[in-house]
Every structure is written in C-alpha cells, then in structure tokens.
Design a protein around this motif. Structure first.
Motif, PDB file in Angstrom:
ATOM      1  N   LEU A  54     -40.766  -6.846  -2.184  1.00 41.19           N
ATOM      2  CA  LEU A  54     -39.744  -7.538  -1.398  1.00 41.19           C
ATOM      3  C   LEU A  54     -40.225  -7.766   0.039  1.00 41.19           C
ATOM      4  O   LEU A  54     -39.953  -8.823   0.627  1.00 41.19           O
ATOM      5  N   ARG A  55     -40.940  -6.797   0.599  1.00 39.82           N
ATOM      6  CA  ARG A  55     -41.474  -6.973   1.952  1.00 39.82           C
ATOM      7  C   ARG A  55     -42.486  -8.107   1.991  1.00 39.82           C
ATOM      8  O   ARG A  55     -42.536  -8.885   2.951  1.00 39.82           O
ATOM      9  N   GLU A  56     -43.322  -8.178   0.972  1.00 37.05           N
ATOM     10  CA  GLU A  56     -44.303  -9.265   0.909  1.00 37.05           C
ATOM     11  C   GLU A  56     -43.606 -10.625   0.834  1.00 37.05           C
ATOM     12  O   GLU A  56     -44.056 -11.596   1.455  1.00 37.05           O
ATOM     13  N   HIS A  57     -42.505 -10.682   0.098  1.00 38.27           N
ATOM     14  CA  HIS A  57     -41.758 -11.947  -0.012  1.00 38.27           C
ATOM     15  C   HIS A  57     -41.156 -12.326   1.332  1.00 38.27           C
ATOM     16  O   HIS A  57     -41.266 -13.472   1.778  1.00 38.27           O
ATOM     17  N   VAL A  58     -40.513 -11.360   2.002  1.00 37.15           N
ATOM     18  CA  VAL A  58     -39.849 -11.639   3.276  1.00 37.15           C
ATOM     19  C   VAL A  58     -40.868 -12.002   4.353  1.00 37.15           C
ATOM     20  O   VAL A  58     -40.584 -12.815   5.246  1.00 37.15           O
ATOM     21  N   ALA A  59     -42.057 -11.434   4.288  1.00 36.93           N
ATOM     22  CA  ALA A  59     -43.087 -11.700   5.293  1.00 36.93           C
ATOM     23  C   ALA A  59     -43.557 -13.146   5.259  1.00 36.93           C
ATOM     24  O   ALA A  59     -44.043 -13.675   6.270  1.00 36.93           O
ATOM     25  N   ASP A  60     -43.419 -13.806   4.117  1.00 41.55           N
ATOM     26  CA  ASP A  60     -43.826 -15.207   3.987  1.00 41.55           C
ATOM     27  C   ASP A  60     -42.650 -16.097   4.367  1.00 41.55           C
ATOM     28  O   ASP A  60     -41.699 -16.260   3.587  1.00 41.55           O
ATOM     29  N   LYS A  61     -42.684 -16.659   5.565  1.00 42.56           N
ATOM     30  CA  LYS A  61     -41.565 -17.444   6.088  1.00 42.56           C
ATOM     31  C   LYS A  61     -41.387 -18.789   5.385  1.00 42.56           C
ATOM     32  O   LYS A  61     -40.428 -19.505   5.651  1.00 42.56           O
ATOM     33  N   ASN A  80     -12.740  -7.592  -6.282  1.00 38.59           N
ATOM     34  CA  ASN A  80     -12.274  -8.639  -5.371  1.00 38.59           C
ATOM     35  C   ASN A  80     -11.254  -8.146  -4.350  1.00 38.59           C
ATOM     36  O   ASN A  80     -10.624  -8.948  -3.665  1.00 38.59           O
ATOM     37  N   THR A  81     -11.068  -6.826  -4.261  1.00 42.29           N
ATOM     38  CA  THR A  81     -10.153  -6.279  -3.259  1.00 42.29           C
ATOM     39  C   THR A  81     -10.880  -5.426  -2.237  1.00 42.29           C
ATOM     40  O   THR A  81     -10.333  -5.147  -1.177  1.00 42.29           O
ATOM     41  N   SER A  82     -12.108  -5.004  -2.550  1.00 39.81           N
ATOM     42  CA  SER A  82     -12.780  -4.005  -1.723  1.00 39.81           C
ATOM     43  C   SER A  82     -14.275  -4.261  -1.643  1.00 39.81           C
ATOM     44  O   SER A  82     -14.843  -5.047  -2.412  1.00 39.81           O
ATOM     45  N   VAL A  83     -14.888  -3.573  -0.701  1.00 39.67           N
ATOM     46  CA  VAL A  83     -16.342  -3.510  -0.595  1.00 39.67           C
ATOM     47  C   VAL A  83     -16.717  -2.038  -0.619  1.00 39.67           C
ATOM     48  O   VAL A  83     -16.223  -1.248   0.179  1.00 39.67           O
ATOM     49  N   MET A  84     -17.583  -1.661  -1.544  1.00 43.04           N
ATOM     50  CA  MET A  84     -17.984  -0.261  -1.673  1.00 43.04           C
ATOM     51  C   MET A  84     -19.376  -0.067  -1.085  1.00 43.04           C
ATOM     52  O   MET A  84     -19.971  -0.995  -0.538  1.00 43.04           O
ATOM     53  N   MET A  85     -19.892   1.128  -1.192  1.00 43.89           N
ATOM     54  CA  MET A  85     -21.114   1.516  -0.502  1.00 43.89           C
ATOM     55  C   MET A  85     -22.273   0.570  -0.793  1.00 43.89           C
ATOM     56  O   MET A  85     -22.536   0.219  -1.939  1.00 43.89           O
ATOM     57  N   PHE A  86     -22.962   0.149   0.267  1.00 46.30           N
ATOM     58  CA  PHE A  86     -24.178  -0.644   0.141  1.00 46.30           C
ATOM     59  C   PHE A  86     -25.361   0.307   0.019  1.00 46.30           C
ATOM     60  O   PHE A  86     -25.542   1.192   0.870  1.00 46.30           O
ATOM     61  N   LYS A  87     -26.158   0.124  -1.006  1.00 44.86           N
ATOM     62  CA  LYS A  87     -27.347   0.953  -1.166  1.00 44.86           C
ATOM     63  C   LYS A  87     -28.366   0.591  -0.077  1.00 44.86           C
ATOM     64  O   LYS A  87     -28.578  -0.580   0.225  1.00 44.86           O
ATOM     65  N   LYS A  88     -28.999   1.599   0.467  1.00 50.02           N
ATOM     66  CA  LYS A  88     -29.809   1.404   1.662  1.00 50.02           C
ATOM     67  C   LYS A  88     -31.129   0.681   1.415  1.00 50.02           C
ATOM     68  O   LYS A  88     -31.755   0.179   2.355  1.00 50.02           O
ATOM     69  N   GLY A  89     -31.565   0.597   0.146  1.00 54.10           N
ATOM     70  CA  GLY A  89     -32.869   0.010  -0.142  1.00 54.10           C
ATOM     71  C   GLY A  89     -33.045  -1.387   0.408  1.00 54.10           C
ATOM     72  O   GLY A  89     -34.122  -1.747   0.898  1.00 54.10           O
ATOM     73  N   SER A  90     -31.999  -2.195   0.347  1.00 54.58           N
ATOM     74  CA  SER A  90     -32.078  -3.577   0.820  1.00 54.58           C
ATOM     75  C   SER A  90     -32.273  -3.646   2.324  1.00 54.58           C
ATOM     76  O   SER A  90     -32.722  -4.676   2.847  1.00 54.58           O
ATOM     77  N   PHE A  91     -31.934  -2.576   3.031  1.00 49.90           N
ATOM     78  CA  PHE A  91     -31.958  -2.581   4.484  1.00 49.90           C
ATOM     79  C   PHE A  91     -33.170  -1.837   5.040  1.00 49.90           C
ATOM     80  O   PHE A  91     -33.290  -1.656   6.240  1.00 49.90           O
ATOM     81  N   GLU A  92     -34.056  -1.403   4.145  1.00 52.60           N
ATOM     82  CA  GLU A  92     -35.308  -0.768   4.546  1.00 52.60           C
ATOM     83  C   GLU A  92     -36.464  -1.743   4.522  1.00 52.60           C
ATOM     84  O   GLU A  92     -37.570  -1.418   4.969  1.00 52.60           O
ATOM     85  N   ILE A  93     -36.212  -2.942   4.018  1.00 53.95           N
ATOM     86  CA  ILE A  93     -37.283  -3.921   3.837  1.00 53.95           C
ATOM     87  C   ILE A  93     -37.747  -4.486   5.163  1.00 53.95           C
ATOM     88  O   ILE A  93     -38.915  -4.760   5.380  1.00 53.95           O
ATOM     89  N   GLY A  94     -36.805  -4.634   6.105  1.00 53.85           N
ATOM     90  CA  GLY A  94     -37.106  -5.302   7.354  1.00 53.85           C
ATOM     91  C   GLY A  94     -36.665  -6.757   7.284  1.00 53.85           C
ATOM     92  O   GLY A  94     -36.145  -7.229   6.269  1.00 53.85           O
ATOM     93  N   GLY A  95     -36.870  -7.485   8.355  1.00 53.20           N
ATOM     94  CA  GLY A  95     -36.466  -8.879   8.375  1.00 53.20           C
ATOM     95  C   GLY A  95     -35.011  -9.035   8.779  1.00 53.20           C
ATOM     96  O   GLY A  95     -34.295  -8.071   9.046  1.00 53.20           O
ATOM     97  N   THR A  96     -34.581 -10.279   8.802  1.00 51.69           N
ATOM     98  CA  THR A  96     -33.225 -10.619   9.232  1.00 51.69           C
ATOM     99  C   THR A  96     -32.274 -10.591   8.050  1.00 51.69           C
ATOM    100  O   THR A  96     -32.582 -11.123   6.984  1.00 51.69           O
ATOM    101  N   ILE A  97     -31.114  -9.975   8.251  1.00 55.64           N
ATOM    102  CA  ILE A  97     -30.082  -9.916   7.220  1.00 55.64           C
ATOM    103  C   ILE A  97     -29.044 -10.996   7.510  1.00 55.64           C
ATOM    104  O   ILE A  97     -28.543 -11.103   8.636  1.00 55.64           O
TER     105      ILE A  97
END
Length: 367
Positions: A219-226, A242-259
C-alpha cells in the motif's frame, strides 16, 4: 437521550468516588450491576448490526414484529408494490446489472492488453466510470455528492464509513479508485482478474492478507506513486447499519500520505442498504436491494487530513472517524466492528478489573 434507556456516561472512577472516598463498600457492586442491566436492555453494539428502525412505513415490509395486519388499504398498496417491484423493476434491474458486469469484464480485459500509457489510463477510467454508472442505474440509485472540490486525489487514501458492499459502486460512480481486498473465486474473482489488468488495484491472496507488513509495504508503494489512483479503504472492516461509525482499524493510517475522509449516509425510506451478513448471504442481499424502491444516499467529500507529528496511528484514526461521524450525522462508537461475529476479548474485561483495583489502591483501600 437516544434509545430505550438514558445512560450515565460518568467514568467509573468519578461515579464510585461520589459514593465513598476510601474503602471498598458493597454499594460498589450496584454500579456494575446497573451497567450490566443497561447492556442487556439495550446493547449499543449488537443493535448496530441489524436494520435501523424506521419512524414510518416505507411500503417494503408487509408486517413488523408487532402487527400482522394493519388495514385493508395498506394491504392492497403493499400487494401493488410487490407486483411493481418484482414483476417490473427486478427484471429491468437484473438486465442492467448483467450489462454492467459484462461490460466491466470485457472492457477492462481489452484495455488491459494495451501498453502502459496515458491513453490506457484514460480508457480504463472511462470503462470503470461507465460500468459503475450502469450498475448504479441497476439499483435505481439517486446519489447526492457534496463538496466535490474535496474529492480524493491521486496518491492519496480515500477513507469512508461502511454500510454495504455497494458503497464502492456509490463512490466509483463519481470517480475512479484503486480497490484493496482479498482475492475471491467465482464471478467476483473473474471481475478482479479483469479489472487489475486495466487498473492498479491491490488484491491480496488469502495467505498474504494476514501478513501485516506485506500489506503495508504494498500500500505504501502504491501511495508513493502520485500517478496512481487513490486507494479506497473501509477501515471499519465490516458493515454497520447506517446509524453509527465504529472503530477504525489503525492499519490504514500507518501507511502515510494524505487521507481523504468521505461520509456516506443512506436514506432508509426508499430501501435498506445495510448488509447483515450474519442473516443474509450475498445473493439474498442483492435480491433485497434490487427489489427495493430505490437506493438514495448522500456522499460528503471532506477536506484532506494528514497525521500530526504528535499523533500515533490510533489517535489519527479516531480523529478521522469523529469527522466522518459529525458530517454524516452518525453516532460515534469506540467498539470494534469485529464484535459482529466474535465475543468480547477477555483483555477488555480484565482492563475494567484492573482499573477498579488501581482505584482502590490509589484511595488506600488495599495496603
């Protein structure tokens, strides 16, 4: 208050401290008994894995849990609705879905034969957008996109709350994304193998998906290629109602880049988009969707977010989750969506026991 009971969100330390200052007392037991009763009466987790309750009838269900017969007039209206939905809408939608899926397979396979170039990328986006829009028409989708100036850009990561498998189609109807997921068999596998030839989607084998470091590396390699399309990720890992948002797993936020956060909110008056995978298989779910009146939803593109220097991945994930919940008018919950199929971990129970023990030690009850 929301729900059946009014919950007191006061932390355990403060609530018990109001009862006494130093020693353990039997009255402390009542605190835990009350919390247990609240969980039994209205569990705020499991109720997020069943269809949300509607304030009015949406002409789809024949009965509810309380009434088997309402009135002759409503019965006639319901019967007419069944005829329209199953005899007219369903065949038309099935035909459109078949056209969209076939076009996706054939189109991406043909584009995939071209050498890598700007022309191939352009044609791939045209095929994906066209086929996604056909599939949205097959659902009678009416989608309102807000703040398009914040649409995810190449080299970024699009993060959204997750209600249904059709979330991906809802988003690709307005732009192209690189999908992330496990390799499947059957029709889904055919689609995956065809689309990856035309677009750099990130598919993992079953053995690879468990290798956290390998997933993060790719995923990091993909994000690094603009020049590559933004990655689309649903960090909850399961569908919520459709009523709530539950815990976001942290893996997606360890990759780096803009969210790029995106909030999706369906209108349940026209059709229930939530997929209760514990109750319905994918075929039954798609039949329910294609026999509803329509799929109506709002999509909000939100300003991009980046991880702060003093934030860890969990804090960043919680900040993004809070922003999506506020924008979509959803309830924010700290629980892991994995509780949909798994029991509460013993470590969570032990954590509450340790907190109470520490409080007693701190107050001098245990010498």
């Amino acid at each position: 208050s929301q729900g059946i009971i009014e919950r007191d969100e006061t932390p355990m330390e403060k609530e018990i401290a109001r009862l006494h200052r130093v020693d353990f007392e039997f009255s402390d037991i009542f605190y835990f008994c009350r919390k247990g009763c609240e969980a039994i009466v209205e569990d705020e987790v499991t109720q997020r894995f069943s269809s949300e309750e509607l304030v009015s009838w949406n002409l789809l269900t024949r009965t509810n849990v309380n009434f088997h017969y309402i009135s002759l007039r409503l019965t006639i209206v319901w019967v007419i609705g069944v005829i329209v939905r199953y005899c007219f809408l369903l065949p038309l939608r099935f035909t459109l879905a078949a056209i969209g899926i076939t076009s996706m397979i054939v189109g991406t396979t043909m584009v995939g034969q071209l050498p890598n170039s700007s022309v191939k990328n352009y044609l791939s986006e045209v095929v994906h957008l066209t086929c996604s829009r056909i599939l949205v028409r097959a659902l009678s989708g009416t989608i309102h996109y807000h703040n398009k100036e914040n649409k995810p850009q190449k080299g970024g990561i699009c993060v959204a709350n997750h209600t249904s498998p059709i979330d991906a189609i809802i988003l690709t109807n307005d732009g192209c994304y690189a999908m992330v997921g496990q390799v499947h068999g059957g029709l889904m596998g055919v689609i995956q193998r065809a689309t990856v030839k035309a677009c750099p989607h990130v598919w993992f084998e079953r053995s690879e998906i468990k290798d956290r470091h390998l997933v993060t590396k790719r995923l990091r390699e993909h994000v690094a290629d603009k020049s590559k399309l933004p990655i689309l990720i649903f960090p909850e890992g399961t569908c919520i109602n459709n009523t709530s948002v539950m815990m976001f797993k942290k893996g997606s936020f360890e990759i780096g880049g803009t969210i790029y956060p995106v909030a999706i909110k369906y209108d349940p008056q026209f059709g229930d988009a939530f997929w209760n995978s514990s109750k319905y298989n994918i075929v039954s779910y798609l039949l329910r969707i294609m026999t509803s009146w329509a799929i109506v939803c709002n999509v909000w593109y939100m300003p991009p977010m980046v991880r702060k220097e003093d934030e860890d991945a969990v804090q960043f994930a919680n900040r993004v989750k809070s922003a999506i919940a506020r924008q979509g008018g959803l309830t924010e919950l700290p629980w892991d969506g994995g509780l949909k199929r798994a029991k509460v971990k013993d470590t969570f129970k032990e954590e509450q026991q340790k907190n109470y023990s520490k409080m007693l030690v701190r107050n001098g009850s245990i010498g």
